[in-house]
Design a protein around this motif. Structure first.
Motif, PDB file in Angstrom:
ATOM      1  N   THR A  59       0.836  -1.199   0.000  1.00 39.62           N
ATOM      2  CA  THR A  59       0.000   0.000   0.000  1.00 39.62           C
ATOM      3  C   THR A  59       0.874   1.254   0.000  1.00 39.62           C
ATOM      4  N   ALA A  60       1.810   1.279  -0.913  1.00 38.27           N
ATOM      5  CA  ALA A  60       2.688   2.435  -1.111  1.00 38.27           C
ATOM      6  C   ALA A  60       3.161   2.389  -2.558  1.00 38.27           C
ATOM      7  N   THR A  61       3.711   3.485  -3.038  1.00 37.73           N
ATOM      8  CA  THR A  61       4.251   3.508  -4.391  1.00 37.73           C
ATOM      9  C   THR A  61       5.467   2.582  -4.494  1.00 37.73           C
ATOM     10  N   LEU A  62       5.473   1.713  -5.494  1.00 40.35           N
ATOM     11  CA  LEU A  62       6.665   0.921  -5.798  1.00 40.35           C
ATOM     12  C   LEU A  62       7.534   1.765  -6.713  1.00 40.35           C
ATOM     13  N   ASP A  63       8.735   2.080  -6.250  1.00 40.57           N
ATOM     14  CA  ASP A  63       9.624   3.038  -6.919  1.00 40.57           C
ATOM     15  C   ASP A  63      10.849   2.311  -7.456  1.00 40.57           C
ATOM     16  N   ILE A  64      10.996   2.291  -8.787  1.00 38.33           N
ATOM     17  CA  ILE A  64      12.119   1.611  -9.439  1.00 38.33           C
ATOM     18  C   ILE A  64      12.804   2.634 -10.336  1.00 38.33           C
ATOM     19  N   ARG A  65      14.107   2.858 -10.116  1.00 32.58           N
ATOM     20  CA  ARG A  65      14.746   3.921 -10.889  1.00 32.58           C
ATOM     21  C   ARG A  65      16.248   3.693 -11.065  1.00 32.58           C
ATOM     22  N   GLU A  66      16.737   4.194 -12.216  1.00 32.10           N
ATOM     23  CA  GLU A  66      18.165   4.404 -12.480  1.00 32.10           C
ATOM     24  C   GLU A  66      18.990   3.122 -12.551  1.00 32.10           C
ATOM     25  N   PHE A  67      18.378   2.011 -12.986  1.00 34.35           N
ATOM     26  CA  PHE A  67      19.153   0.804 -13.245  1.00 34.35           C
ATOM     27  C   PHE A  67      19.710   0.852 -14.668  1.00 34.35           C
ATOM     28  N   TYR A  68      20.884   0.274 -14.842  1.00 38.55           N
ATOM     29  CA  TYR A  68      21.485   0.169 -16.164  1.00 38.55           C
ATOM     30  C   TYR A  68      22.369  -1.072 -16.187  1.00 38.55           C
ATOM     31  N   GLY A  69      22.846  -1.430 -17.375  1.00 36.04           N
ATOM     32  CA  GLY A  69      23.718  -2.592 -17.483  1.00 36.04           C
ATOM     33  C   GLY A  69      23.137  -3.667 -18.372  1.00 36.04           C
ATOM     34  N   SER A  70      23.705  -4.860 -18.288  1.00 38.32           N
ATOM     35  CA  SER A  70      23.327  -5.967 -19.171  1.00 38.32           C
ATOM     36  C   SER A  70      22.254  -6.864 -18.575  1.00 38.32           C
ATOM     37  N   GLY A  71      21.792  -6.566 -17.366  1.00 37.79           N
ATOM     38  CA  GLY A  71      20.820  -7.421 -16.702  1.00 37.79           C
ATOM     39  C   GLY A  71      19.386  -7.041 -17.001  1.00 37.79           C
ATOM     40  N   SER A  72      18.472  -7.649 -16.256  1.00 42.38           N
ATOM     41  CA  SER A  72      17.046  -7.348 -16.382  1.00 42.38           C
ATOM     42  C   SER A  72      16.383  -7.630 -15.041  1.00 42.38           C
ATOM     43  N   LEU A  73      15.188  -7.097 -14.891  1.00 46.68           N
ATOM     44  CA  LEU A  73      14.440  -7.253 -13.645  1.00 46.68           C
ATOM     45  C   LEU A  73      13.019  -7.661 -13.972  1.00 46.68           C
ATOM     46  N   THR A  74      12.568  -8.767 -13.378  1.00 42.94           N
ATOM     47  CA  THR A  74      11.195  -9.243 -13.545  1.00 42.94           C
ATOM     48  C   THR A  74      10.553  -9.360 -12.173  1.00 42.94           C
ATOM     49  N   ILE A  75       9.363  -8.778 -12.040  1.00 44.11           N
ATOM     50  CA  ILE A  75       8.579  -8.918 -10.812  1.00 44.11           C
ATOM     51  C   ILE A  75       7.331  -9.710 -11.169  1.00 44.11           C
ATOM     52  N   ASP A  76       7.185 -10.879 -10.557  1.00 46.62           N
ATOM     53  CA  ASP A  76       6.091 -11.800 -10.869  1.00 46.62           C
ATOM     54  C   ASP A  76       5.215 -11.957  -9.634  1.00 46.62           C
ATOM     55  N   GLY A  77       3.965 -11.516  -9.768  1.00 46.29           N
ATOM     56  CA  GLY A  77       3.041 -11.599  -8.640  1.00 46.29           C
ATOM     57  C   GLY A  77       2.320 -12.911  -8.507  1.00 46.29           C
ATOM     58  N   GLY A  78       2.437 -13.775  -9.508  1.00 51.63           N
ATOM     59  CA  GLY A  78       1.781 -15.070  -9.423  1.00 51.63           C
ATOM     60  C   GLY A  78       0.301 -14.995  -9.104  1.00 51.63           C
ATOM     61  N   GLN A  79      -0.358 -13.904  -9.527  1.00 54.50           N
ATOM     62  CA  GLN A  79      -1.776 -13.639  -9.256  1.00 54.50           C
ATOM     63  C   GLN A  79      -2.056 -13.397  -7.770  1.00 54.50           C
ATOM     64  N   ALA A  80      -0.998 -13.188  -6.954  1.00 51.82           N
ATOM     65  CA  ALA A  80      -1.201 -13.023  -5.513  1.00 51.82           C
ATOM     66  C   ALA A  80      -0.547 -11.751  -4.984  1.00 51.82           C
ATOM     67  N   PHE A  81      -0.181 -10.824  -5.877  1.00 50.80           N
ATOM     68  CA  PHE A  81       0.467  -9.582  -5.477  1.00 50.80           C
ATOM     69  C   PHE A  81      -0.343  -8.398  -5.987  1.00 50.80           C
ATOM     70  N   THR A  82      -0.623  -7.455  -5.097  1.00 45.85           N
ATOM     71  CA  THR A  82      -1.364  -6.247  -5.451  1.00 45.85           C
ATOM     72  C   THR A  82      -0.592  -5.017  -5.008  1.00 45.85           C
ATOM     73  N   LEU A  83      -0.428  -4.081  -5.938  1.00 42.96           N
ATOM     74  CA  LEU A  83       0.027  -2.733  -5.602  1.00 42.96           C
ATOM     75  C   LEU A  83      -1.222  -1.876  -5.466  1.00 42.96           C
ATOM     76  N   SER A  84      -1.444  -1.315  -4.302  1.00 46.38           N
ATOM     77  CA  SER A  84      -2.651  -0.525  -4.065  1.00 46.38           C
ATOM     78  C   SER A  84      -2.269   0.747  -3.338  1.00 46.38           C
ATOM     79  N   ASN A  85      -2.534   1.883  -3.965  1.00 47.06           N
ATOM     80  CA  ASN A  85      -2.153   3.152  -3.378  1.00 47.06           C
ATOM     81  C   ASN A  85      -3.203   4.198  -3.713  1.00 47.06           C
ATOM     82  N   SER A  86      -3.382   5.164  -2.815  1.00 49.61           N
ATOM     83  CA  SER A  86      -4.314   6.254  -3.096  1.00 49.61           C
ATOM     84  C   SER A  86      -3.711   7.269  -4.056  1.00 49.61           C
ATOM     85  N   ASN A  87      -2.433   7.120  -4.358  1.00 45.32           N
ATOM     86  CA  ASN A  87      -1.750   7.992  -5.307  1.00 45.32           C
ATOM     87  C   ASN A  87      -1.158   7.106  -6.397  1.00 45.32           C
TER      88      ASN A  87
END
Length: 203
Positions: free
Chosen positions: A35-63
Motif C-alpha cells: 500500500t505504497a508507491t513501488l519506486d524503481i529507478r536508475e538501473f542500467y547494465g546488461s541485466g534485467s528485472l522481472t517482478i512476478d506476482g503469481g496472481q497473488a500480489f497487489t500494488l494498491s495506493n491512493s496515489n
C-alpha cells in the motif's frame, strides 16, 4: 540468473539494495499487498528485472502505485494487480503507472485499475512499453503515450474507461490482437501522435 521470493513488505527494500549497474537477470516472486508507491529507478547494465506476482500480489495506493524512471534495463511485471484510487479527474489525474525515460517496460497478464479519475499507464520521455493479456479498467484515461514514447497493446481486456488511448507530442499507440480500438472508453485522443488498429490502418 537469480530468482528470489519475497513478501510485498520486503520488495522495496530489496530493490533499493540492488546495485544500479545490474548484470544479473533477476526474477522476484512476490505475494501480498503493498500500500505504497513501488519506486524503481536508475538501473542500467546488461541485466534485467522481472517482478512476478503469481496472481497473488497487489500494488494498491491512493496515489501513483508504480513509478519507473531512468531505467536502461528491461523491467517486466507479470501476474499482478496495480490499483490506484485517487479522486480527481481530467488530465490532472494521478497516473496509476508512471513510466519515464526507460528502455523497455513490459506488463504481462496484469490488471491496471483506477478509481475512475486515473491515467492507467503513462509512458513519456521516449519509453517503450508492451502490454499483453492485460486488463485496463476504471480509468479516466487507459493509456497516455507522450513525448516520442511507444506502446504496443496485445489482447487487452478494457472496460469502464472514459478515454481509451491518448497520444501526445509524438506518441505512438499500436493495437494488436483482440484489443478494442477504444480501449474500453468512449473515444481516443490524438494530439500530435499516431494510433494504429490491429489491421495496421490508422485511427
Amino acid at each position: 540468473s537469480r530468482t528470489v521470493t519475497l513478501t510485498a513488505a520486503e520488495l522495496q527494500s530489496y530493490l533499493n539494495a540492488l546495485p544500479k549497474m545490474l548484470t544479473e537477470h533477476i526474477t522476484v516472486n512476490v505475494s501480498g499487498t503493498l500500500t505504497a508507491t513501488l519506486d524503481i529507478r536508475e538501473f542500467y547494465g546488461s541485466g534485467s528485472l522481472t517482478i512476478d506476482g503469481g496472481q497473488a500480489f497487489t500494488l494498491s495506493n491512493s496515489n501513483t502505485a508504480l513509478y519507473v524512471v531512468h531505467c536502461r534495463i528491461g523491467v517486466s511485471f507479470y501476474n499482478m494487480t496495480i490499483l490506484s484510487t485517487t479522486a480527481g479527474g481530467d488530465l490532472g489525474a494521478v497516473d496509476t503507472c508512471y513510466l519515464a525515460d526507460n528502455s523497455r517496460i513490459d506488463f504481462i497478464r496484469c490488471t491496471i485499475q483506477g478509481g475512475g479519475y486515473n491515467t492507467g499507464v503513462r509512458p513519456r520521455g521516449v519509453c517503450v512499453t508492451y502490454l499483453q493479456n492485460c486488463t485496463l479498467t476504471g480509468n479516466y484515461m487507459a493509456l497516455d503515450i507522450e513525448d516520442g514514447s511507444a506502446a504496443t497493446v496485445i489482447d487487452a481486456t478494457c472496460s469502464e474507461n472514459t478515454i481509451g488511448g491518448r497520444v501526445y507530442h509524438g506518441g505512438i499507440l499500436l493495437l494488436a490482437g483482440t484489443t478494442p480500438e477504444l480501449l474500453g472508453g468512449t473515444s481516443n485522443s490524438k494530439q500530435g501522435g499516431i494510433i494504429a488498429k490491429a489491421d495496421g490502418t490508422l485511427i
